[in-house]
Design a protein around this motif. Structure first.
Motif, short mmCIF file in Angstrom:
data_model
loop_
_atom_site.label_atom_id
_atom_site.label_comp_id
_atom_site.label_asym_id
_atom_site.label_seq_id
_atom_site.Cartn_x
_atom_site.Cartn_y
_atom_site.Cartn_z
N PRO A 162 49.99 -5.91 38.06
CA PRO A 162 50.60 -7.13 37.51
C PRO A 162 51.85 -6.84 36.67
O PRO A 162 52.00 -5.74 36.13
N ARG A 203 41.44 -3.19 31.62
CA ARG A 203 42.80 -3.18 32.17
C ARG A 203 43.65 -4.33 31.62
O ARG A 203 44.81 -4.15 31.29
N VAL A 239 50.97 -8.79 27.35
CA VAL A 239 51.25 -7.67 26.44
C VAL A 239 51.31 -8.15 24.98
O VAL A 239 50.62 -7.62 24.10
N ASP A 259 57.30 -17.39 22.29
CA ASP A 259 57.26 -17.27 23.75
C ASP A 259 58.46 -18.02 24.29
O ASP A 259 59.38 -18.35 23.53
#
Ligand code: NAD
Length: 437
Positions: A162, A203, A239, A259
């Motif tokens: 991804p 992950r 992240v 964002d």
């Protein structure tokens, strides 16, 4: 009500200015030139390191929900397989270009070498705005793209993962499409999958966890504690949100978060778990419309210049440039994103004494745990989350220590040191293997 919020979120995205026009591939090549000179690499070898091994451009026809065919441009780039199969994410974004994918593929090569895992570098992308696609269109786009890049990818050739605007859902589709077309289960063809279909525990959080580990390491080296350290995070996706959460849990004060839709500031520290819950329930997973006592909205530009101990750019490349680098007030920048700082900005930051922990070290946690996922898929033997996190922490700390020591010995910046280590390891592999024929 939901519709109103959705429209608001959509219009905020549309009004969002485009990122600065920085050519990432030029940035990548400039870095290789600078480091190549320091390593006294011959010009023919430098020329080899600056270009990808293989590039595939595909025109992806999709039957849209309205019955019309729309053609999307997609790419898969393999920068280097000198140290192992190519490895790197797939990005869905309106600004994806071949040059961007080439740069990202190259950075993956150095990143895998810095953390010393047996992969080369690759990257993929589709020029599209996923917020404008229905779920069905997104699935058809992902599956057709997979079919078209299938000649290049495979567990021992090139393993996607991804990246921006892609997640476990898209990786599951990639794995399923490759398996159906090849007529055999192909779990190891892609990483970042859901756990039920061959993903690894840990992950999803891995890149943010790596960023948090490296942030703690740098603060300690500079004589500070993570407890009470002030942090600003640009980008609240995979992240940024995980890095913010883990640092918040470790006692840091995350006072700014942004964002693509908005940015928020709270002097006593934002409530990160609450913000994550808000984003998880908002259309397109955006912060737009968030409110909390003590938190106020600021501009996204202001977020980058907040007076903080640590700034974590975790959105896109080219965010800290020669235009705003002299206004950055953070003492430390930990690059969660790939290529967020331009080489011109790097010079300004270095002169001003700002310590930059570079992307190829700071955000390597994702590819490290992707490596673990690939190993588990090949062995059909799965670990618990603790094992993943212990191994991740060990690798991140070792890589940080190597870069820190290398930089100290050569009086170089951490970026230069990381690039020198990564490029030296790739050069060693190329020299040992020789040039075929
Ligand atoms: P994501 O799509 O999950 O999140 C991206 C975030 O950035 C979103 O919150 C988005 O709203 C925000 N954003 C976009 N433009 C912005 C702007 N102009 N200002 C502020 N915020 C903006 O993506 P991600 O997976 O978190 O990736 C973020 C960065 O980290 C990328 O550079 C990516 O290449 C890099 N990276 C990701 C991984 C991974 O495992 N996902 C690994 C290594 C590096």
């Amino acid at each position: 009500m939901l519709r109103e919020t959705q429209e608001r979120a959509q219009s905020v995205v549309e009004r969002a200015p485009s990122p600065p026009q920085v050519n990432a591939y030029e940035m990548f090549q400039t870095q290789v030139d600078l480091v190549g000179e320091k390593l006294s690499l011959p010009s023919d070898l430098l020329a080899l390191l600056k270009v990808p091994e293989r590039v595939l451009e595909v025109s992806i026809p999709i039957r849209m929900d309205n019955g019309q065919i729309q053609v999307f441009q997609g790419y898969r780039v393999q920068h280097s397989s000198a140290r192992g199969p190519c490895k790197g994410g797939i990005r869905y974004h309106p600004q994806v270009t071949l040059d961007e994918v080439k740069a990202l593929a190259g950075w993956m090569t150095w990143k895998c070498a810095v953390v010393d895992i047996p992969f080369g570098g690759g990257k993929g992308g589709i020029t599209c705005d996923p917020t404008r696609l229905s779920l069905g269109e997104l699935e058809r786009l992902t599956r057709r793209y997979t079919a078209m890049i299938l000649p290049l990818i495979g567990p021992h050739h090139d393993i996607p993962a991804p990246d921006v605007n892609t997640s476990a859902r898209e990786m599951n589709w990639v794995m399923d499409t490759a398996s159906v077309l090849r007529g055999e289960p192909m779990y190891a063809v892609v990483t970042g999958k859901d756990i039920a279909v061959g993903g690894t525990r840990g992950r999803r959080e891995a890149t943010g966890r790596g960023v948090a580990i490296v942030t703690q390491e740098i603060l300690e080296r500079l004589g500070h504690k993570v407890q009470g350290a002030t942090v600003a995070v640009q980008g609240f996706g995979n992240v940024g949100s995980v890095a913010a959460l883990l640092l918040h849990q470790a006692g840091a004060k995350v006072i700014g978060v942004s964002d693509v839709s908005s940015a928020f500031y709270c002097e006593r520290g934002l409530n990160i778990p609450e913000m994550i819950a808000y984003v998880n329930h908002s259309p397109h997973r955006l912060l737009a419309g968030y409110s909390a006592p003590g938190a106020r909205e600021i501009s996204r530009e202001e977020l980058l210049t907040l007076d903080v101990d640590v700034l974590i750019p975790a959105a896109l490349e080219g965010q800290i440039t020669e235009k705003n680098a002299d206004q950055v007030r953070a003492r430390v920048i930990v690059e969660g994103a790939n290529g967020p700082t331009t080489p011109e900005a790097d010079v300004i930051l270095e002169e001003r004494g700002v310590t930059v922990v570079p992307d190829i070290l700071a955000n390597a946690g994702g590819v490290v745990v992707s490596y673990f996922e690939w190993v588990q898929n090949l062995q059909c033997f799965y670990w618990d989350e603790e094992e993943t996190n212990v191994r991740l922490t060990r690798i991140m700390r070792r890589a940080f220590q190597e870069v820190w020591e290398y930089a100290r010995q050569r009086k170089a910046s951490l970026r230069t040191a990381a690039l020198m280590i990564g490029i030296e390891r790739v050069v060693q592999a190329i020299r040992l293997r020789g040039i075929f024929p």
